[in-house]
Scaffold this active site. Structure first.
Site, mmCIF file in Angstrom:
data_model
loop_
_atom_site.group_PDB
_atom_site.id
_atom_site.type_symbol
_atom_site.label_atom_id
_atom_site.label_comp_id
_atom_site.label_asym_id
_atom_site.label_seq_id
_atom_site.Cartn_x
_atom_site.Cartn_y
_atom_site.Cartn_z
ATOM 1 N N ASP A 32 33.766 32.387 56.719
ATOM 2 C CA ASP A 32 33.307 33.642 57.313
ATOM 3 C C ASP A 32 32.904 33.386 58.759
ATOM 4 O O ASP A 32 32.270 32.372 59.055
ATOM 5 C CB ASP A 32 32.119 34.200 56.520
ATOM 6 C CG ASP A 32 31.835 35.646 56.858
ATOM 7 O OD1 ASP A 32 31.363 35.906 57.990
ATOM 8 O OD2 ASP A 32 32.072 36.520 56.008
ATOM 9 N N ASN A 88 31.574 43.176 47.936
ATOM 10 C CA ASN A 88 31.037 44.440 48.424
ATOM 11 C C ASN A 88 32.054 45.528 48.118
ATOM 12 O O ASN A 88 33.244 45.359 48.379
ATOM 13 C CB ASN A 88 30.774 44.375 49.926
ATOM 14 C CG ASN A 88 29.738 43.334 50.292
ATOM 15 O OD1 ASN A 88 28.837 43.056 49.513
ATOM 16 N ND2 ASN A 88 29.864 42.755 51.463
ATOM 17 N N GLN A 95 30.708 46.884 52.732
ATOM 18 C CA GLN A 95 32.121 46.525 52.875
ATOM 19 C C GLN A 95 32.632 47.054 54.212
ATOM 20 O O GLN A 95 32.498 48.245 54.504
ATOM 21 C CB GLN A 95 32.958 47.085 51.727
ATOM 22 C CG GLN A 95 34.398 46.609 51.756
ATOM 23 C CD GLN A 95 35.221 47.095 50.564
ATOM 24 O OE1 GLN A 95 34.763 47.897 49.754
ATOM 25 N NE2 GLN A 95 36.430 46.591 50.464
ATOM 26 N N VAL A 97 35.794 45.561 55.582
ATOM 27 C CA VAL A 97 37.249 45.397 55.523
ATOM 28 C C VAL A 97 37.680 45.856 54.140
ATOM 29 O O VAL A 97 37.233 45.307 53.139
ATOM 30 C CB VAL A 97 37.676 43.934 55.766
ATOM 31 C CG1 VAL A 97 39.182 43.790 55.629
ATOM 32 C CG2 VAL A 97 37.198 43.448 57.134
ATOM 33 N N HIS A 101 37.915 41.293 48.882
ATOM 34 C CA HIS A 101 37.642 39.886 49.152
ATOM 35 C C HIS A 101 36.272 39.537 48.577
ATOM 36 O O HIS A 101 35.400 40.383 48.456
ATOM 37 C CB HIS A 101 37.693 39.574 50.649
ATOM 38 C CG HIS A 101 36.748 40.391 51.484
ATOM 39 N ND1 HIS A 101 36.989 41.729 51.773
ATOM 40 C CD2 HIS A 101 35.581 40.087 52.062
ATOM 41 C CE1 HIS A 101 35.997 42.199 52.513
ATOM 42 N NE2 HIS A 101 35.123 41.217 52.698
ATOM 43 N N HIS A 103 32.883 37.012 48.729
ATOM 44 C CA HIS A 103 32.064 36.134 49.556
ATOM 45 C C HIS A 103 31.515 35.037 48.654
ATOM 46 O O HIS A 103 30.741 35.317 47.737
ATOM 47 C CB HIS A 103 30.898 36.910 50.176
ATOM 48 C CG HIS A 103 31.315 37.963 51.139
ATOM 49 N ND1 HIS A 103 31.279 37.775 52.508
ATOM 50 C CD2 HIS A 103 31.780 39.214 50.938
ATOM 51 C CE1 HIS A 103 31.698 38.882 53.100
ATOM 52 N NE2 HIS A 103 32.006 39.767 52.167
#
Length: 116
Positions: A32, A88, A95, A97, A101, A103
């Protein structure tokens, strides 16, 4: 889903520089750029078909399992196996994007060490 490629798709295509630290047939992982923990890695399906984890679970549970499996493998390497995995879902949940995905967070976390 938008016809525009997400930032993650653009990274995967090599259009945006990023170091892919791990990869499977259906997923990849990058660090990240704004880490919230000592270890903060994003684990991302290669397909941008699903906006969030709920859509992914309903549409391709096998791919979700692959994402979680890659996160587990990375956690074993990077955190000794202890980790937090966060998806998220929605703008009000943080969120930014809308290409699902996870984290992967770790590295000496406490119950309240990561949060808003």
């Amino acid at each position: 889903m938008s016809d525009e490629p997400s930032i993650f798709t653009r990274i995967l295509r090599g259009e945006i520089p990023a170091e892919i630290i791990a990869e499977t047939e259906g997923a990849f992982a990058i660090r990240d750029i704004a880490p919230q923990a000592p270890v903060h890695v994003l684990v991302i399906p290669k397909s941008q078909e699903y906006r969030n984890v709920v859509e992914l679970a309903a549409g391709d549970p096998q791919l979700l399992a692959e994402v979680v499996g890659l996160a587990n493998t990375l956690a074993a390497e990077l955190t000794g196996g202890d980790f937090r995995l966060v998806f998220n879902t929605g703008a009000d949940a943080g969120q930014t994007v809308f290409h699902v995905h996870a984290h992967l967070l770790g590295g000496g976390l406490t119950e309240k060490s990561v949060g808003a």
